[in-house]
Design a protein around this motif. Structure first.
Motif, PDB file in Angstrom:
ATOM      1  N   LEU A   1       0.855  -1.182   0.000  1.00 32.37           N
ATOM      2  CA  LEU A   1       0.000   0.000   0.000  1.00 32.37           C
ATOM      3  C   LEU A   1       0.890   1.229   0.000  1.00 32.37           C
ATOM      4  CD1 LEU A   1      -2.537  -1.062   2.788  1.00 32.37           C
ATOM      5  CD2 LEU A   1      -2.903  -1.193   0.326  1.00 32.37           C
ATOM      6  N   SER A   2       0.272   2.384  -0.219  1.00 31.14           N
ATOM      7  CA  SER A   2       1.010   3.632  -0.075  1.00 31.14           C
ATOM      8  C   SER A   2       0.997   4.039   1.393  1.00 31.14           C
ATOM      9  CB  SER A   2       0.375   4.726  -0.927  1.00 31.14           C
ATOM     10  OG  SER A   2      -0.876   5.104  -0.395  1.00 31.14           O
ATOM     11  N   PRO A   3       2.022   4.786   1.847  1.00 34.73           N
ATOM     12  CA  PRO A   3       2.015   5.255   3.244  1.00 34.73           C
ATOM     13  C   PRO A   3       0.787   6.086   3.581  1.00 34.73           C
ATOM     14  CG  PRO A   3       4.205   5.487   2.302  1.00 34.73           C
ATOM     15  CD  PRO A   3       3.293   5.098   1.173  1.00 34.73           C
ATOM     16  N   GLY A   4       0.278   6.860   2.614  1.00 33.68           N
ATOM     17  CA  GLY A   4      -0.922   7.652   2.861  1.00 33.68           C
ATOM     18  C   GLY A   4      -2.134   6.788   3.145  1.00 33.68           C
ATOM     19  N   THR A   5      -2.274   5.707   2.390  1.00 31.67           N
ATOM     20  CA  THR A   5      -3.399   4.795   2.626  1.00 31.67           C
ATOM     21  C   THR A   5      -3.285   4.143   4.000  1.00 31.67           C
ATOM     22  OG1 THR A   5      -3.573   4.362   0.258  1.00 31.67           O
ATOM     23  CG2 THR A   5      -4.580   2.757   1.734  1.00 31.67           C
ATOM     24  N   VAL A   6      -2.074   3.763   4.377  1.00 34.33           N
ATOM     25  CA  VAL A   6      -1.876   3.173   5.703  1.00 34.33           C
ATOM     26  C   VAL A   6      -2.267   4.177   6.784  1.00 34.33           C
ATOM     27  CG1 VAL A   6      -0.142   2.312   7.310  1.00 34.33           C
ATOM     28  CG2 VAL A   6      -0.109   1.570   4.930  1.00 34.33           C
ATOM     29  N   SER A   7      -1.894   5.442   6.606  1.00 40.76           N
ATOM     30  CA  SER A   7      -2.241   6.471   7.598  1.00 40.76           C
ATOM     31  C   SER A   7      -3.751   6.590   7.761  1.00 40.76           C
ATOM     32  CB  SER A   7      -1.647   7.818   7.180  1.00 40.76           C
ATOM     33  OG  SER A   7      -0.247   7.765   7.159  1.00 40.76           O
ATOM     34  N   ILE A   8      -4.481   6.487   6.655  1.00 39.67           N
ATOM     35  CA  ILE A   8      -5.946   6.565   6.719  1.00 39.67           C
ATOM     36  C   ILE A   8      -6.498   5.393   7.523  1.00 39.67           C
ATOM     37  CG2 ILE A   8      -8.055   6.420   5.339  1.00 39.67           C
ATOM     38  CD1 ILE A   8      -6.562   7.947   3.143  1.00 39.67           C
ATOM     39  N   HIS A   9      -6.008   4.179   7.239  1.00 39.57           N
ATOM     40  CA  HIS A   9      -6.486   3.005   7.979  1.00 39.57           C
ATOM     41  C   HIS A   9      -6.136   3.111   9.450  1.00 39.57           C
ATOM     42  CE1 HIS A   9      -8.035   0.911   4.552  1.00 39.57           C
ATOM     43  NE2 HIS A   9      -6.863   0.820   3.943  1.00 39.57           N
ATOM     44  N   VAL A  10      -4.938   3.593   9.763  1.00 41.32           N
ATOM     45  CA  VAL A  10      -4.545   3.747  11.164  1.00 41.32           C
ATOM     46  C   VAL A  10      -5.466   4.732  11.875  1.00 41.32           C
ATOM     47  CG1 VAL A  10      -2.728   4.607  12.689  1.00 41.32           C
ATOM     48  CG2 VAL A  10      -2.139   3.086  10.806  1.00 41.32           C
ATOM     49  N   GLY A  11      -5.754   5.860  11.217  1.00 48.46           N
ATOM     50  CA  GLY A  11      -6.639   6.851  11.818  1.00 48.46           C
ATOM     51  C   GLY A  11      -8.032   6.308  12.085  1.00 48.46           C
ATOM     52  N   ARG A  12      -8.581   5.552  11.138  1.00 49.11           N
ATOM     53  CA  ARG A  12      -9.912   4.981  11.337  1.00 49.11           C
ATOM     54  C   ARG A  12      -9.907   3.939  12.454  1.00 49.11           C
ATOM     55  NH1 ARG A  12     -11.376   4.177   4.886  1.00 49.11           N
ATOM     56  NH2 ARG A  12     -11.933   6.364   4.467  1.00 49.11           N
ATOM     57  N   ALA A  13      -8.814   3.159  12.497  1.00 50.29           N
ATOM     58  CA  ALA A  13      -8.722   2.159  13.574  1.00 50.29           C
ATOM     59  C   ALA A  13      -8.626   2.839  14.936  1.00 50.29           C
ATOM     60  CB  ALA A  13      -7.513   1.256  13.337  1.00 50.29           C
ATOM     61  N   TYR A  14      -7.853   3.916  15.033  1.00 49.11           N
ATOM     62  CA  TYR A  14      -7.763   4.661  16.294  1.00 49.11           C
ATOM     63  C   TYR A  14      -9.140   5.145  16.735  1.00 49.11           C
ATOM     64  CZ  TYR A  14      -2.626   4.997  16.106  1.00 49.11           C
ATOM     65  OH  TYR A  14      -1.297   4.731  16.087  1.00 49.11           O
ATOM     66  N   ALA A  15      -9.906   5.689  15.775  1.00 49.87           N
ATOM     67  CA  ALA A  15     -11.227   6.223  16.116  1.00 49.87           C
ATOM     68  C   ALA A  15     -12.140   5.122  16.652  1.00 49.87           C
ATOM     69  CB  ALA A  15     -11.844   6.886  14.889  1.00 49.87           C
ATOM     70  N   LYS A  16     -12.091   3.941  16.024  1.00 55.30           N
ATOM     71  CA  LYS A  16     -12.957   2.849  16.473  1.00 55.30           C
ATOM     72  C   LYS A  16     -12.503   2.278  17.804  1.00 55.30           C
ATOM     73  CE  LYS A  16     -14.338   1.557  11.780  1.00 55.30           C
ATOM     74  NZ  LYS A  16     -14.326   0.531  10.718  1.00 55.30           N
ATOM     75  N   LEU A  17     -11.184   2.300  18.037  1.00 53.90           N
ATOM     76  CA  LEU A  17     -10.663   1.785  19.297  1.00 53.90           C
ATOM     77  C   LEU A  17     -10.695   2.816  20.409  1.00 53.90           C
ATOM     78  CD1 LEU A  17      -7.550  -0.210  17.990  1.00 53.90           C
ATOM     79  CD2 LEU A  17      -9.765  -1.126  18.678  1.00 53.90           C
ATOM     80  N   GLY A  18     -10.947   4.084  20.063  1.00 51.13           N
ATOM     81  CA  GLY A  18     -10.974   5.133  21.070  1.00 51.13           C
ATOM     82  C   GLY A  18      -9.616   5.465  21.628  1.00 51.13           C
TER      83      GLY A  18
END
Length: 934
Positions: A835-852
């Motif tokens: 993946l691109s680093p930008g795409t990984v950053s998006i997934h990380v951000g969404r995971a953080y939001a769901k995990l609180g």
């Protein structure tokens, strides 16, 4: 000093200097509100567009209501200490100011007037000196002067003014020199800009400038004095003043003009008769010194008289030494030698030798049409037993022009005549026209008789290329094409095992021949390599085909440096295409695209249709590896129009028309498959076409044709070694099985991803992962009941995620956050999951939001606390994300038994320990597994 800005240096480059113009406008805006004095210094080398920039800025300031004054009016106006009206004072080329004017400008910098005054001083840094230079330096230290430096244009900006193929050497982003194309005389506007500067000095200085132009680059003062017929002392004094004006610059023990355009203008300004006599004086002075023939040849070319056999000998020797290093120069000198050589029976043999050398120089200089015509005239005059050298060279000319049948006929016509390079020429010609069997036969003959040298290097490489191209035809190894297999047998047999029809090709013989050829090329000096580059270039092509990318890049890059110095644009086109394809296979798209651009530019300059076809076919490679079948077919069709045999060898040819007519018709799909099956292209190209064809046929529900493509791809990979071939064959099988057996399709896609990742092909591996994800998504549906799994009411129902944020993660987010918990950075995760680093950053951000959570450590703690991280998730080989991700998601959702994805035999190097995705069997179907992740 120029009285103000003018458009003498005006060029389209003015529009490119937007940033510098913006800086001047900002200074103008700062000057108005406070009514304060501002000083701006504009610095740049000659031709960088200072005057054009000031002219545009002056127009802007005048339109904004400012009074714009130029020197010397500016000096008188600025001296008024009571000046309060907004005024812009512009002084251009202040490095040329006389001492009195320079002193007044220096005083103005040291004691500025009050009020809204903007002073703009433009100069050349190399030539600014004295009181003004000191005053500006002091002001810079005090921070009261703003400096605007005009540097070279970027390559893209330079190409916007003049294509790179037409630029003169050494332009280096200078806008003025970009106005003078290499393939045309210096334009009048450039001459008008340079002549006043060249001849601003005394008569002696003008004479020395012209003498230096005749003497050539790096001419020493003694030679300049001989040409100018002046004493060395006079020349030395004149050179001091000329160097101070930056017309000439010191270069070792001599002097050279700051650019070839400046020298051309100075040379052309001299009277023709004076130039003729000056060249004669230079030639005589060099002869008296015992200078090499290459130094005397440029002067003899201009002044020698017909019948001067000494001049003919000197020109011939100079051309022989420059033939491969500077073929354009060699062609000129040989043409002059032929003109000077007396006619008669005593010189007939010598004349034939010069004509043959002249034709060779024309071919090397990128003038194949002229060389062909010259050789045909020569062949008509030679006796039959003396035609072999000229016929071999004429065959090369026909090949460069894409006339393959004519080339083969010429070479075969002298087959009985002894000539050391004839068999190698026949092998090269056979490969160029796509006859791999003949190329293999001729190269084997060379290998049987040639002890070493370039012929053996080419024969070894051609043998490898031909052997790989004929591996499935039965002509190379004596094995017939494999019979058709049933769809189940073809799809489920792991790629790389031998088919019932034959055995894999021998890798040891191939590797040995490539190693021997590489050793021979590595031992060559650059001067030896440039002379045999046409033959040695096949080595890099064969290494690319054999997936020895590092070796291919190493040899091609070295040959590019040698070819660039020699001006061999025909070889540059081929070699840039090889490096671009190698970098494409390695996943370096940006450098690959740059290589394809360079191949295009060199092909256009080469004058060879086959090089243009090669460059277009290489462009089709880019589309092919990106999975864009429509663009690949379009470019392949264009390459076939330019040269069909060359395009067939590089990008395939049997399926272009069939692909263009492919719809939902099964007959058209069969024609497509059979066209690909019979393609004479490189095996790697062929398997990529088969992969795209299988995908297209599967999307159109033409399962029989898709299965046939998969069978062909597997048979190809079984006969020819290479991880990429195996990987793309598995991907082809994954496409063909998508509609009939999703479990087998997923297994093939996973094996493809593993093989391509291990081969260092991230583009292909990413496409395999996409196929796997698409297979899982296409198989999604109502899940059958599983132990401890709530039964869903509908296929689209979402699981209850209120209990924990972990269950809310998608598969991709779970993959990413699992690798975060392992301590990987975003860049490392991107490389692992393609993946691109930008795409990984998006997934990380969404995971953080769901995990609180808001930090990586907190996310890792959530997974470790739930028992979902900290232990190995399997997937020991290849990208770990999907295996670990599936295992984590299964554990998140209390699923102890879900499998059916990995076929038997994948093992721990595939999905994980035990040959599965990391979870135990129980659910019984891919559809049941995938329904959990919708």
């Amino acid at each position: 000093m120029r009285d103000g800005p003018d458009d003498q240096h005006a060029s389209d480059a003015a529009g490119i200097r937007a940033s510098e113009l913006g800086t001047l406008r900002e200074a103008l805006d700062r000057c108005r509100p406070g009514g304060r004095w501002i000083l701006v210094e504009v610095a740049g080398d000659p031709g960088m567009g200072k005057s054009t920039l000031l002219a545009r800025f002056g127009s802007h300031a005048s339109g904004a209501g400012w009074q714009v004054l130029s020197a010397p009016t500016a000096l008188a106006t600025a001296a008024d200490p009571t000046w309060t009206r907004p005024v812009v004072l512009i002084a251009d080329d202040v490095h040329r100011a006389d001492p009195a004017t320079a002193e007044r400008l220096a005083g103005l910098v040291r004691h500025p007037p009050t009020g809204p005054v903007l002073l703009v001083l433009a100069h050349r840094p190399r030539q600014l000196s004295g009181a003004l230079a000191a005053a500006l330096a002091t002001a810079a230290v005090a921070g009261v002067v703003q400096r605007v430096t005009l540097g070279p244009l970027s390559p893209a900006e330079s190409a916007a003014l003049l294509p790179a193929s037409r630029q003169r050497p050494g332009c280096e982003g200078n806008p003025l020199y970009l106005l003078a194309p290499a393939d045309a005389p210096v334009p009048e506007r450039v001459r008008a800009a340079l002549l006043p500067e060249l001849f601003a000095g005394s008569p002696v200085e003008r004479l020395v400038v012209r003498a230096a132009a005749v003497a050539g680059d790096d001419a020493d003062p003694g030679l300049i004095a001989a040409v100018a017929r002046c004493t060395p002392a006079v020349v030395h004094r004149a050179l001091d003043r000329i160097v101070a004006g930056d017309v000439l610059r010191p270069s070792g023990a001599g002097f050279r003009f700051r650019h070839e355009v400046v020298r051309s203008v100075a040379y052309e300004s001299a009277p023709a008769g004076w130039r003729l006599a000056a060249h004669a004086r230079a030639a005589e002075a060099l002869r008296g010194r015992g200078a090499p023939a290459a130094e005397r040849a440029p002067h003899l070319e201009q002044c020698a008289a017909p019948g001067d056999e000494a001049a003919v000998e000197t020109l011939s020797r100079a051309a022989s030494g420059a033939l491969h290093r500077a073929p354009a120069d060699a062609a000129r000198w040989l043409a002059t030698a032929l003109r000077l050589l007396p006619e008669g029976p005593d010189t007939a043999e010598r004349c034939s030798g010069l004509r043959l050398a002249y034709a060779r120089a024309l071919l090397l200089a990128g003038r194949p049409e002229e060389g062909r015509g010259h050789l045909h005239r020569l062949l008509a005059e030679l006796p039959p037993d003396g035609r072999a050298p000229a016929a071999v060279l004429a065959g090369r000319a026909e090949q460069l022009l894409g006339r393959h049948a004519e080339a083969d006929a010429l070479l075969r016509g002298v087959r009985r005549a002894p000539h050391p390079g004839l068999a190698a020429a026949l092998a090269c010609g056979a490969m160029l026209r796509g006859d791999a069997a003949a190329a293999r036969r001729w190269s084997a003959e060379v290998l049987d008789h040639a002890a070493d040298g370039a012929d053996r290097v080419a024969a070894s490489a051609l043998w490898v290329l031909a052997d790989r191209a004929t591996a499935l035809s039965g002509r190379a190894g004596g094995c017939p094409t494999a019979p058709a297999e049933s769809p189940g047998t073809a799809a489920r047999r792991p790629t790389g095992t031998a088919t019932p029809a034959g055995r894999p090709t021998g890798t040891a013989l191939e590797a040995g021949r490539l190693d021997d050829a590489a050793g021979s090329v590595d031992a060559m000096l650059d001067g030896e390599l440039v002379a045999v580059m046409d033959l040695a270039g096949w080595l890099a092509e064969a290494e690319l085909s054999a997936e020895r990318l590092d070796d291919a890049l190493r040899h091609a890059d070295r040959m590019i440096a040698v070819a660039r110095e020699a001006g061999r644009h025909d070889m540059l086109a081929t070699l840039h295409g090889i490096t671009a394809r190698a970098r494409l296979l390695g996943g370096d798209l940006s450098r690959a695209a740059d290589g394809f651009d360079r191949a295009d530019a060199a092909a256009r300059r080469s004058g060879s249709p086959i090089r243009v076809a090669e460059a277009t076919a290489c462009r089709a490679w880019l589309a092919l590896w990106q999975g864009d079948a429509a663009e690949a077919v379009r470019l392949a069709a264009r390459a076939h129009e330019q040269d069909g045999p060359v395009a067939s060898r590089l990008i395939g040819g049997g399926a272009v028309r069939a692909w263009q007519r492919l719809g939902t018709d099964a007959a058209a799909a069969n024609r497509l498959w059979r066209g690909l099956e019979s393609s004479p292209s490189d095996p790697l190209v062929r398997v990529r076409w088969l992969e795209l064809a299988a995908r297209a046929c599967a999307e159109r529900r033409l399962s029989a044709a898709a299965t046939a493509c998969a069978s062909s791809a597997r048979h190809l990979a079984a006969r020819i070694p290479g991880r990429r071939l195996r990987g793309y064959a598995e991907l082809t099988a994954a496409h063909s099985l998508l509609g009939t057996d999703p479990a087998a399709s997923a297994g093939a896609a996973r094996r493809a991803a593993d093989a391509l990742a291990r081969a260092g092909d991230p583009l292909g591996a990413r496409q395999a992962w996409d196929r796997l994800n698409a297979t899982l998504a296409a198989s999604a549906g109502p899940a059958p009941p599983c132990p401890r799994t709530p039964v869903r009411a509908t296929a689209g129902a979402r699981p209850d995620r209120a209990a924990t944020g972990l269950a809310a993660l998608t598969v991709r987010e779970t993959e990413v956050v699992t690798l975060v918990a392992e301590g990987l950075t975003n860049k490392e995760i991107a490389r692992r999951l393609f993946l691109s680093p930008g795409t990984v950053s998006i997934h990380v951000g969404r995971a953080y939001a769901k995990l609180g959570v808001s930090r990586r450590a907190a996310a890792a703690a959530r997974l470790v606390g739930a028992g979902l991280a900290g232990a190995s998730q399997g997937n020991a080989g290849g990208p770990p994300g999907i295996g670990a991700g599936l295992a984590v998601v299964c554990r998140l959702r209390n699923l102890p038994s879900l499998c059916g994805v990995a076929p038997a035999g994948v093992g721990s190097s595939g999905w994980g320990a035990g040959g599965s995705c990391g979870v135990s069997a129980g659910c019984g179907s891919v559809r049941g597994l995938c329904s959990l992740f919708r």
